[in-house]
Scaffold this active site. Structure first.
Site, PDB file in Angstrom:
ATOM      1  N   ARG A  99      63.474 -33.252  22.649  1.00 47.64           N
ATOM      2  CA  ARG A  99      64.192 -32.061  22.192  1.00 47.64           C
ATOM      3  C   ARG A  99      65.519 -32.479  21.560  1.00 47.64           C
ATOM      4  O   ARG A  99      66.310 -33.207  22.168  1.00 47.64           O
ATOM      5  CB  ARG A  99      64.404 -31.090  23.359  1.00 47.64           C
ATOM      6  CG  ARG A  99      63.093 -30.592  23.939  1.00 47.64           C
ATOM      7  CD  ARG A  99      63.285 -29.700  25.141  1.00 47.64           C
ATOM      8  NE  ARG A  99      63.906 -28.426  24.777  1.00 47.64           N
ATOM      9  CZ  ARG A  99      64.179 -27.465  25.655  1.00 47.64           C
ATOM     10  NH1 ARG A  99      63.886 -27.641  26.949  1.00 47.64           N
ATOM     11  NH2 ARG A  99      64.729 -26.335  25.258  1.00 47.64           N
ATOM     12  N   SER A 174      70.327 -15.996  18.712  1.00 52.93           N
ATOM     13  CA  SER A 174      70.658 -15.838  20.135  1.00 52.93           C
ATOM     14  C   SER A 174      72.130 -15.500  20.360  1.00 52.93           C
ATOM     15  O   SER A 174      72.753 -15.976  21.313  1.00 52.93           O
ATOM     16  CB  SER A 174      70.288 -17.117  20.920  1.00 52.93           C
ATOM     17  OG  SER A 174      68.922 -17.388  20.822  1.00 52.93           O
ATOM     18  N   ASP A 292      63.535 -15.658  24.406  1.00 49.62           N
ATOM     19  CA  ASP A 292      62.787 -15.906  25.635  1.00 49.62           C
ATOM     20  C   ASP A 292      61.903 -14.728  26.045  1.00 49.62           C
ATOM     21  O   ASP A 292      61.069 -14.859  26.939  1.00 49.62           O
ATOM     22  CB  ASP A 292      63.745 -16.245  26.786  1.00 49.62           C
ATOM     23  CG  ASP A 292      64.279 -17.666  26.697  1.00 49.62           C
ATOM     24  OD1 ASP A 292      63.695 -18.467  25.935  1.00 49.62           O
ATOM     25  OD2 ASP A 292      65.266 -17.981  27.376  1.00 49.62           O
TER      26      ASP A 292
END
Length: 412
Positions: A99, A174, A292
């Site tokens: 990541r 976000s 999410d």
């Protein structure tokens, strides 16, 4: 247990759910309190593995800090260890080391951090060798990759000699998570000014003030209970404890998202009561501020046979797994598909014929807690098997105990 077999309830579901605490609030509060010298008090901390890992690593003297699979912990601790001049090696699981973290490291280097990559450029593991202020008090960083990079930089900003102004370039994803960070910083006495038109955030150089912070229950975790009610029989009602009508958490958007899918929210002194109402035929939603939630809603819409258009889910590809690909694979098992209508921009959930609807689908979870919990509410309509159910420990360790209040849960 390697699988759990879920079976539908006999009728409408009625239960009180003692919802887990928010790991997002917990992890931010822990970093900020650490920057006070651990002189504050954080109450109602999450039992999530990510939070427990954060607690352990903040107090440990070991040179190597293994964050396991906790992306938030990796990003926040990279900034914290750098700003506090610690010498650490930060690593994690093989997936964690795939990541990206390069944008955050570049920003920290601009501020004076000495950080080197131990394997692949732009990815963990990292070696942090200390911090010498470079005199910089302004940086630019992309706003559309990960809000966790931005939150990590914001939280250390009050400790920098000249404070910090962050310029967010491009679209800002976000944003509610950034706003959550800012509000928690202000709770601890930080002076933060925002200009969302210019996309700048300015933090003054002043120490945090030790104080008490109480963590709210987790709105991300609440999304699964919304899905349960949406899929359950008429007359179903759940009381979900510990949630606030005015929340710091961006995932509180689930209350608005789930209304068209057939769930009404009524706030009480104890939390929120979820009741079943008629659903609409389709749903369009931009998940830029709450990515999410996308898995939960996609699965719910698929199970109800409701057409759902999703945008703003680009970041799902660099989460615990490639969540877009995982959804595309697993939705087929319950008679639906996730179609990429516009490249990496717009997706649609559509129903597809199933050759044998009597088969019990077995859902692969890809080491991703949200895959397990997003598919669990399918059990309101049909039996389903969830593979590797222990992955829920990352954010909601008591999930299966709570789920047993509404459906059959049989470890296999």
């Amino acid at each position: 247990m390697t699988t759990v077999h879920l079976t539908p309830p006999d009728g409408p579901v009625r239960a009180t759910i003692p919802l887990a605490s928010s790991k997002s609030e917990s992890n931010r509060a822990l970093i900020i309190d650490a920057l006070t010298g651990f002189r504050g008090k954080v109450q109602n901390l999450a039992s999530a593995r990510d939070t427990q890992t954060m607690i352990r690593l903040l107090k440990a003297d070991d040179e190597v800090a293994d964050v396991l699979d906790a992306g938030t912990t990796m990003r926040f601790l990279t900034a914290y260890f750098a700003a506090t001049g610690q010498q650490k090696i930060l690593t994690g699981t093989p997936r964690m080391c795939e990541r990206p973290i390069g944008l955050l490291v570049d920003a920290l280097r601009t501020l004076g951090a000495d950080i080197t990559y131990l394997k692949n450029e732009g990815y963990p593991p990292l070696r942090i060798n200390g911090f010498t202020s470079a005199g910089a008090n302004r940086i630019a960083i992309r706003g559309d990759v990960s809000s966790q990079y931005i939150s990590a930089l914001l939280m250390i900003a009050p400790t920098l000699p000249a404070g910090l102004t962050i310029e967010l370039t491009g679209a800002v994803g976000s944003r509610p998570y950034i706003e959550m960070t800012i509000e928690q910083m202000r709770h601890f006495g930080a002076n933060v000014e925002t200009d969302w038109t210019a996309q700048t955030i300015t933090v003054a150089p002043q120490p945090y003030t030790p104080t008490t912070f109480t963590v709210e229950s987790d709105w991300s975790g609440a999304s699964y209970w919304y899905s349960v009610v949406a899929l359950a029989e008429e007359g179903s009602e759940l009381n979900v404890l510990g949630l606030k009508g005015r929340s710091l958490q961006g995932d509180s958007a689930i209350a608005d998202i789930m209304r068209p899918l057939g769930v009404e929210s009524t706030f009480t002194e104890q939390g929120v009561t979820l009741t079943k109402i008629p659903a609409e035929a389709s749903l369009n939603w931009d998940y830029t501020g709450c990515p999410d939630l996308a898995q939960t809603v996609a699965v719910c819409a698929a199970t109800k046979g409701i057409s759902h258009t999703l945008t703003g889910i680009e970041s799902l590809k660099i989460k615990e797994t490639d969540r877009v690909l995982a959804l595309q694979t697993e939705l087929k098992k319950i008679g639906a598909e996730l179609v990429e209508v516009e490249s990496n921009t717009r997706y649609e959930v559509r129903s597809v014929p199933q050759s044998n609807t009597s088969d019990v689908p077995s859902i692969h979870t890809y080491d991703d807690h949200r895959m397990a919990m997003a598919f669990a509410p399918v059990a309101m309509r049909r039996p389903v098997i969830i593979e590797e159910p222990g992955v829920v420990a990352k954010s909601y360790p008591s999930f299966w105990e709570d789920f047993a209040l509404v459906a059959g849960v049989d470890p296999v």
